[in-house]
Enzyme design. Structure first.
Site, mmCIF file in Angstrom:
data_model
loop_
_atom_site.group_PDB
_atom_site.id
_atom_site.type_symbol
_atom_site.label_atom_id
_atom_site.label_comp_id
_atom_site.label_asym_id
_atom_site.label_seq_id
_atom_site.Cartn_x
_atom_site.Cartn_y
_atom_site.Cartn_z
ATOM 1 N N ARG A 163 0.893 -1.255 0.057
ATOM 2 C CA ARG A 163 0.086 0.050 0.041
ATOM 3 C C ARG A 163 0.776 1.270 -0.051
ATOM 4 O O ARG A 163 0.414 2.253 0.604
ATOM 5 C CB ARG A 163 -0.704 -0.112 1.211
ATOM 6 C CG ARG A 163 -2.032 -0.959 1.196
ATOM 7 C CD ARG A 163 -3.140 -0.965 0.016
ATOM 8 N NE ARG A 163 -3.972 -2.098 0.185
ATOM 9 C CZ ARG A 163 -3.718 -3.438 -0.376
ATOM 10 N NH1 ARG A 163 -2.560 -3.564 -1.027
ATOM 11 N NH2 ARG A 163 -4.433 -4.415 -0.463
ATOM 12 N N SER A 239 -11.566 0.200 3.130
ATOM 13 C CA SER A 239 -11.011 0.093 4.258
ATOM 14 C C SER A 239 -10.674 1.416 5.083
ATOM 15 O O SER A 239 -10.032 2.216 4.136
ATOM 16 C CB SER A 239 -9.612 -0.646 4.127
ATOM 17 O OG SER A 239 -9.690 -1.830 3.334
ATOM 18 N N GLU A 332 -6.851 5.430 7.095
ATOM 19 C CA GLU A 332 -6.348 4.750 5.576
ATOM 20 C C GLU A 332 -6.508 5.820 4.723
ATOM 21 O O GLU A 332 -5.595 6.594 3.979
ATOM 22 C CB GLU A 332 -6.567 3.462 5.429
ATOM 23 C CG GLU A 332 -5.695 2.832 4.269
ATOM 24 C CD GLU A 332 -6.340 2.012 3.166
ATOM 25 O OE1 GLU A 332 -6.182 0.886 3.580
ATOM 26 O OE2 GLU A 332 -6.641 2.528 2.497
HETATM 27 C C1 LIG Z 1 -15.909 -0.088 -1.460
HETATM 28 C C2 LIG Z 1 -14.330 0.040 -1.656
HETATM 29 C C3 LIG Z 1 -13.456 -1.197 -1.764
HETATM 30 C C4 LIG Z 1 -12.217 -0.999 -1.898
HETATM 31 N N1 LIG Z 1 -11.484 -1.926 -2.197
HETATM 32 C C5 LIG Z 1 -10.137 -1.863 -2.092
HETATM 33 C C6 LIG Z 1 -9.421 -2.969 -2.470
HETATM 34 O O1 LIG Z 1 -9.918 -4.340 -2.362
HETATM 35 N N2 LIG Z 1 -7.929 -2.762 -2.410
HETATM 36 C C7 LIG Z 1 -7.408 -1.647 -2.465
HETATM 37 O O2 LIG Z 1 -5.974 -1.651 -2.738
HETATM 38 N N3 LIG Z 1 -8.152 -0.417 -2.526
HETATM 39 C C8 LIG Z 1 -9.422 -0.589 -2.127
HETATM 40 N N4 LIG Z 1 -10.269 0.419 -2.027
HETATM 41 C C9 LIG Z 1 -9.567 1.919 -2.026
HETATM 42 C C10 LIG Z 1 -9.790 2.362 -3.335
HETATM 43 O O3 LIG Z 1 -10.549 1.868 -4.516
HETATM 44 C C11 LIG Z 1 -8.237 2.620 -4.073
HETATM 45 O O4 LIG Z 1 -7.504 3.479 -3.046
HETATM 46 C C12 LIG Z 1 -8.257 3.326 -5.476
HETATM 47 O O5 LIG Z 1 -6.969 3.360 -6.192
HETATM 48 C C13 LIG Z 1 -8.601 4.515 -5.654
HETATM 49 O O6 LIG Z 1 -8.835 5.129 -6.672
HETATM 50 P P1 LIG Z 1 -9.527 6.629 -6.939
HETATM 51 O O7 LIG Z 1 -9.275 6.930 -8.441
HETATM 52 O O8 LIG Z 1 -10.764 6.670 -6.393
HETATM 53 O O9 LIG Z 1 -8.468 7.532 -5.977
HETATM 54 P P2 LIG Z 1 -8.574 9.031 -5.353
HETATM 55 O O10 LIG Z 1 -9.437 8.757 -3.836
HETATM 56 O O11 LIG Z 1 -9.216 9.874 -6.337
HETATM 57 O O12 LIG Z 1 -7.126 9.238 -4.772
HETATM 58 C C14 LIG Z 1 -6.309 8.462 -4.168
HETATM 59 C C15 LIG Z 1 -5.100 9.289 -4.192
HETATM 60 O O13 LIG Z 1 -4.301 8.841 -5.344
HETATM 61 C C16 LIG Z 1 -4.049 10.344 -5.648
HETATM 62 N N5 LIG Z 1 -4.012 10.099 -7.091
HETATM 63 C C17 LIG Z 1 -5.074 10.048 -7.746
HETATM 64 N N6 LIG Z 1 -4.915 9.881 -9.215
HETATM 65 C C18 LIG Z 1 -3.613 10.608 -9.340
HETATM 66 C C19 LIG Z 1 -2.639 10.656 -10.385
HETATM 67 N N7 LIG Z 1 -3.439 10.601 -11.717
HETATM 68 N N8 LIG Z 1 -1.547 11.030 -10.261
HETATM 69 C C20 LIG Z 1 -1.027 11.236 -8.881
HETATM 70 N N9 LIG Z 1 -1.638 10.828 -7.975
HETATM 71 C C21 LIG Z 1 -3.191 10.711 -7.841
HETATM 72 C C22 LIG Z 1 -4.778 11.271 -4.899
HETATM 73 O O14 LIG Z 1 -4.213 12.422 -4.556
HETATM 74 C C23 LIG Z 1 -5.062 10.548 -3.449
HETATM 75 O O15 LIG Z 1 -3.822 10.775 -2.644
HETATM 76 C C24 LIG Z 1 -11.696 0.436 -1.998
HETATM 77 C C25 LIG Z 1 -12.514 1.310 -1.862
HETATM 78 C C26 LIG Z 1 -13.800 1.267 -1.694
HETATM 79 C C27 LIG Z 1 -14.669 2.608 -1.573
#
Ligand SMILES: Cc1cc2nc3c(=O)[nH]c(=O)nc-3n(C[C@H](O)[C@H](O)[C@H](O)COP(=O)(O)OP(=O)(O)OC[C@H]3O[C@@H](n4cnc5c(N)ncnc54)[C@H](O)[C@@H]3O)c2cc1C
Length: 337
Positions: A163, A239, A332
């Site tokens: 992570r 999480s 987290e």
């Molecule tokens: C129901 C649920 C289940 C989940 N299950 C899992 C799982 O099984 N495993 C797991 O690992 N995670 C899980 N997650 C967490 C989440 O899905 C991941 O962290 C995912 O990568 C988030 O993507 P996002 O585009 O929504 O990121 P965001 O929330 O938009 O961003 C997350 C972080 O990444 C940065 N970021 C985003 N895009 C960029 C970019 N292009 N360049 C630089 N930085 C960037 C942001 O600034 C922020 O710090 C879950 C979340 C939910 C709601």
């Protein structure tokens, strides 16, 4: 550029006040323009993909949120045994998993249904059911906000760990905007028994013998749908608490007290969901935030009105766990600040 946009509408926890500026990034050239706008106005920048791991504060955000909407998926290299797929940061990760598994490519099938974008996947090195994105990252294309140039980071340069990566840990946090991620995927199945615990349980119960990427995707999707909330319907950030890491001495003491301690990537880890569940909090609601009754690691926004409510609920849960086990729980998801 939009102004005064509620962060609650941009994140899956659906909390938070207004962002002063929000700029959609639809093409690579938009990135530098947006950074220059922020710089010339003395404003900070926050990059947002799907908002599935990000929470807004009640006071909102006084800077510029860059919404990652860069699209495109292509095979850029093909070998007899493998392909390299380049996906732009604004693609939905699960769409890319779906496309590649349908073609029979293996390497990210167990990451099915993880909410969010491709660009966010390397940030916290997303993982599930025994796979993590770093296993298959070939390289990451970034915009470097220090030099204002596009550059390629090798997998090694990303310093992936559990992570973790240079994008969320260490001195370079905030430096790079991830533009695209290239993944080296195998042609044909690479995941074989024994699988990750809950996947193996499903395989045994249903006597599955087909471990093709597409079938693994279907199994993972079924398992996830049973216990994890669909962010389109239920507000959460997945999480909510980080797992607790212990030294060898602490782990020995904890085990004597009956605490489940796992060895994961060379570390002693206590699953925070297990702690919350053992503290009797599964299904309990505080200040409109509910500990999921299916997966105690997930905190659901049932009716919280503000980040302040979430903050009170977090403190309450952490306090109960502290009093029972003496472990400090840490959040987290990232906060927009
Ligand atoms: C129901 C649920 C289940 C989940 N299950 C899992 C799982 O099984 N495993 C797991 O690992 N995670 C899980 N997650 C967490 C989440 O899905 C991941 O962290 C995912 O990568 C988030 O993507 P996002 O585009 O929504 O990121 P965001 O929330 O938009 O961003 C997350 C972080 O990444 C940065 N970021 C985003 N895009 C960029 C970019 N292009 N360049 C630089 N930085 C960037 C942001 O600034 C922020 O710090 C879950 C979340 C939910 C709601």
């Amino acid at each position: 550029m939009k102004q005064n946009v509620p962060i609650s509408t941009l994140t899956t926890m659906r909390l938070g006040g207004e962002a002063r500026f929000v700029q959609e990034i639809n093409k690579v050239e938009d990135i530098d323009t947006a950074y220059q706008f922020a710089k010339s106005n003395g404003l900070p920048v926050f990059i947002l993909g799907g908002g599935a791991n990000t929470i807004g504060l009640d006071e909102g955000y006084g800077g510029v949120i860059l919404l990652v909407r860069l699209r495109g998926v292509e095979v850029i290299e093909e070998r007899p045994e493998s392909v390299v797929v380049k996906a732009y940061a604004g693609e939905v990760l699960d769409d890319v998993v779906k496309i590649t598994t349908l073609r029979g490519y293996s390497g990210i099938e167990a990451l099915s249904m993880i909410p969010g974008t491709v660009g966010a996947a390397p940030v916290q090195n997303v993982g599930a059911y025994g796979q993590q994105i770093s296993d298959v990252v070939a390289e990451v294309e970034v915009y470097d906000s220090q030099t204002r140039k596009i550059r390629i980071l090798s997998k090694k340069q990303c310093k992936f760990a559990y992570r973790e990566s240079i994008f969320n840990t260490g001195s370079e946090v905030g430096r790079y905007f991830i533009v695209a991620v290239s993944l080296r995927l195998a042609k044909g199945a690479t995941l074989h028994p024994p699988f990750y615990v809950s996947l193996q349980k499903y395989v045994d119960e249903h006597q599955v013998a087909d471990f093709s990427p597409e079938n693994i995707r279907q199994m993972v999707a079924t398992i996830r749908a049973e216990k994890l909330p669909d962010p389109k319907i239920i507000a959460s950030s997945g999480s909510f608490f980080k797992n607790v890491e212990l030294s060898d001495e602490e782990a020995a003491v904890a085990r004597e007290k009956g605490v489940q301690v796992w060895r994961e990537n060379g570390k002693n880890v206590v699953n925070s969901g297990w702690l919350v569940e053992q503290a009797g909090l599964k299904g309990k609601e505080f200040y409109g935030m509910k500990v999921s009754d299916k997966a105690a690691l997930i905190l659901i926004n049932e009716s919280a009105k503000s980040y302040a409510d979430l903050s009170l609920a977090r403190a309450k849960i952490a306090d109960i766990v502290w009093k029972k086990f003496g472990f400090v729980l840490e959040q987290e998801p990232v906060e927009i600040r």
